[in-house]
Design an enzyme around this catalytic site. Structure first.
Site, PDB file in Angstrom:
ATOM      1  N   SER A  77       0.819  -1.321  -0.094  1.00 33.24           N
ATOM      2  CA  SER A  77       0.041   0.007   0.035  1.00 33.24           C
ATOM      3  C   SER A  77       0.727   1.404  -0.132  1.00 33.24           C
ATOM      4  O   SER A  77       0.437   2.069  -0.399  1.00 33.24           O
ATOM      5  CB  SER A  77      -0.866  -0.127   1.248  1.00 33.24           C
ATOM      6  OG  SER A  77       0.035  -0.108   2.535  1.00 33.24           O
TER       7      SER A  77
ATOM      8  N   HIS B   4      -5.205  -3.069  -3.064  1.00 35.37           N
ATOM      9  CA  HIS B   4      -5.023  -2.225  -3.826  1.00 35.37           C
ATOM     10  C   HIS B   4      -5.081  -2.987  -5.086  1.00 35.37           C
ATOM     11  O   HIS B   4      -4.822  -2.157  -6.179  1.00 35.37           O
ATOM     12  CB  HIS B   4      -3.627  -1.585  -3.431  1.00 35.37           C
ATOM     13  CG  HIS B   4      -3.702  -0.535  -2.401  1.00 35.37           C
ATOM     14  ND1 HIS B   4      -4.040   0.607  -2.375  1.00 35.37           N
ATOM     15  CD2 HIS B   4      -3.413  -0.860  -1.329  1.00 35.37           C
ATOM     16  CE1 HIS B   4      -4.047   1.314  -1.351  1.00 35.37           C
ATOM     17  NE2 HIS B   4      -3.524   0.246  -0.568  1.00 35.37           N
TER      18      HIS B   4
ATOM     19  N   LYS C 236     -11.916   0.635  -1.341  1.00 39.45           N
ATOM     20  CA  LYS C 236     -10.858   1.457  -2.503  1.00 39.45           C
ATOM     21  C   LYS C 236     -11.679   1.682  -3.916  1.00 39.45           C
ATOM     22  O   LYS C 236     -12.458   2.249  -4.021  1.00 39.45           O
ATOM     23  CB  LYS C 236      -9.502   0.786  -2.416  1.00 39.45           C
ATOM     24  CG  LYS C 236      -9.183   1.182  -0.927  1.00 39.45           C
ATOM     25  CD  LYS C 236      -7.566   0.531  -0.554  1.00 39.45           C
ATOM     26  CE  LYS C 236      -7.029   1.161   0.719  1.00 39.45           C
ATOM     27  NZ  LYS C 236      -6.508   0.162   1.624  1.00 39.45           N
TER      28      LYS C 236
HETATM   29  C1  LIG Z   1      -6.534   0.000   3.067  1.00 39.75           C
HETATM   30  C2  LIG Z   1      -5.927  -1.218   3.499  1.00 39.75           C
HETATM   31  C3  LIG Z   1      -6.571  -2.097   4.207  1.00 39.75           C
HETATM   32  C4  LIG Z   1      -7.919  -1.621   5.126  1.00 39.75           C
HETATM   33  O1  LIG Z   1      -8.916  -1.638   4.606  1.00 39.75           O
HETATM   34  P1  LIG Z   1     -10.054  -0.494   5.111  1.00 39.75           P
HETATM   35  O2  LIG Z   1     -11.216  -1.064   4.398  1.00 39.75           O
HETATM   36  O3  LIG Z   1      -9.979   0.768   4.688  1.00 39.75           O
HETATM   37  O4  LIG Z   1     -10.129  -0.799   6.606  1.00 39.75           O
HETATM   38  C5  LIG Z   1      -6.089  -3.270   4.559  1.00 39.75           C
HETATM   39  N1  LIG Z   1      -4.772  -3.689   3.977  1.00 39.75           N
HETATM   40  C6  LIG Z   1      -4.497  -3.039   3.224  1.00 39.75           C
HETATM   41  C7  LIG Z   1      -3.160  -3.448   2.285  1.00 39.75           C
HETATM   42  C8  LIG Z   1      -5.118  -1.682   2.782  1.00 39.75           C
HETATM   43  O5  LIG Z   1      -4.271  -0.944   1.946  1.00 39.75           O
END
Ligand SMILES: *Cc1c(COP(=O)(O)O)cnc(C)c1O
Length: 394
Positions: free
Chosen positions: A187, A215, A245
């Site tokens: 990320s 991602h 996302k």
């Molecule tokens: C954003 C993210 C999460 C968390 O997801 P949310 O739904 O925002 O809590 C978990 N793992 C990775 C790699 C992320 O980038």
């Protein structure tokens, strides 16, 4: 009564905050006051957003908004209880079914967020007699999940499958179960994990595998299902991800075998003891899961912008960390230089935050692209970077 306590028991918080300021690690959120796709209003001015995870622009898609509104009309705003009590809706099951089909797994379970999914799944799989092996750059939620589990936790150097193999070789036999955990696209770095090698090592050493597709979902793979689809990996692994996302909603999920998901419904504390996902969030995500595989042109547009930025940055001679998707990290120096570059970009109408320790080991400007950025917006970004960098030199 003993001695009277006169000191303020909360005084340490202010001291700690002062230490955070001194280290240059202080952070605070910056409010966006309005959004029009990649254009947002912040601090009273219109800037181009290069920090959003809304890779396909779906968070502003009218079809998602319509689905959410219809779900509110039908079911109301809240789920009213946990899934095992009053909070279960057929909408949840439809979304779980759609995610499982898309990801090629037998079943799926929704969580309140991706973070909660990782806190829920890892302690369900491993405990004190077990071993977890993690990439050193894994997301914070994976780390927290392992901490909560009480398992022995070892990190291998970023992407280093030789290091992973030697850890497995040395330590695997001493533990009951073993779990390998990795982001698919990291990320805060943007590069892909060597998942083929990782899955093969897991098979050889009888380890379970949890891949975090946060991602990659919507971004990689023929139908946008993620990195496992991209690499053509069909051995069953546990896949988790987020609805928040590329899918433009909010929530998390775990996809895997039917028994695993059944087990999670009976054991996973962050699923059992919390309220079900709201009807609006679930309906919006369901609409997104229908849209993403059937509109590959969105992904194609995102990849065109990624190519354009890749070529433009190469011409600027700025250090770009290795990357395989819509996340680009520019390494420009220490915390202060990086913060000044971010500020310079903001003054030129570009929002690209400086990511710094303790989130990452070294400071960087992190850019993320969206299918809704136009070629002109990428040109504007490149010009802004060139100008801000030369202003830094003066
Ligand atoms: C954003 C993210 C999460 C968390 O997801 P949310 O739904 O925002 O809590 C978990 N793992 C990775 C790699 C992320 O980038």
């Amino acid at each position: 009564m003993g001695q009277t306590q006169t000191s303020n028991p909360y005084a340490w918080i202010g001291d700690d905050l002062a230490a955070i300021h001194r280290a240059g690690w202080y952070r605070s959120p910056r409010a966006v006051c309005a959004t029009r796709g990649p254009e947002v209003i912040m601090d009273g001015r219109t800037v181009l957003q290069f920090a959003s995870n809304d890779y396909l622009g779906l968070s502003r898609d009218p079809r998602l908004a319509e689905a959410a509104t219809a779900a509110i009309a039908e079911f109301g705003t809240g789920a009213t209880g946990s899934r095992l009590t009053s909070g279960d809706r057929d909408l949840h099951h439809r979304l779980e079914g759609a995610l499982a089909r898309w990801k090629g797994t037998e079943d799926c379970l929704l969580f309140g967020s991706g973070y909660l999914a990782n806190l829920g799944v890892i302690p369900t799989l491993v405990g004190q007699r077990d071993l977890v092996l993690s990439d050193q750059y894994n997301h914070a939620s994976l780390r927290s999940g392992v901490e909560l589990s009480g398992a022995t936790h070892r990190y291998y150097a970023h992407g280093d499958m030789e290091a992973l193999e030697s850890l497995l070789d040395r330590e695997r036999a001493e533990y009951r179960r073993c779990l390998l955990v990795s982001d698919s696209v990291f990320s805060m770095d943007g590069d892909l994990a060597p998942l083929g090698r990782l899955v093969a090592l897991a098979e050889h050493y009888s380890g379970m595998v949890l891949i975090d597709e946060a991602h990659c979902t919507g971004v990689l793979g023929g139908s946008g299902a993620g990195a496992l689809e991209h690499w053509g990996i069909t051995v069953p692994v546990i896949q988790m991800g987020t609805l928040s996302k590329a899918l433009g909603s909010v929530g998390g999920y775990v996809c895997g075998g039917a028994e695993l998901i059944d087990y999670l419904r009976n054991r996973s504390r962050t699923w059992i003891y919390t309220t079900g996902n709201t009807p609006a969030d679930a309906a919006a995500a369901l609409r997104a899961v229908e849209i993403v595989p059937t509109e590959p042109e969105r992904r194609a547009r995102l990849w065109q912008r990624i190519e354009q930025l890749r070529r433009g940055l190469a011409a600027l001679e700025v250090t770009v960390l290795p990357h395989d998707a819509g996340i680009f990290c520019l390494a420009v120096g220490d915390i202060e230089t990086t913060a000044r570059l971010s500020q310079g970009l903001f003054e030129r109408g570009i929002f690209a935050p400086a990511i710094r320790p303790p989130t990452v080991p070294t400071s960087r400007i992190r850019l993320s692209l969206m299918a809704t950025h136009t070629p002109e917006m990428i040109d504007q970004l490149l010009a802004g970077i060139a100008e801000s960098l030369s202003a830094l030199m003066d």
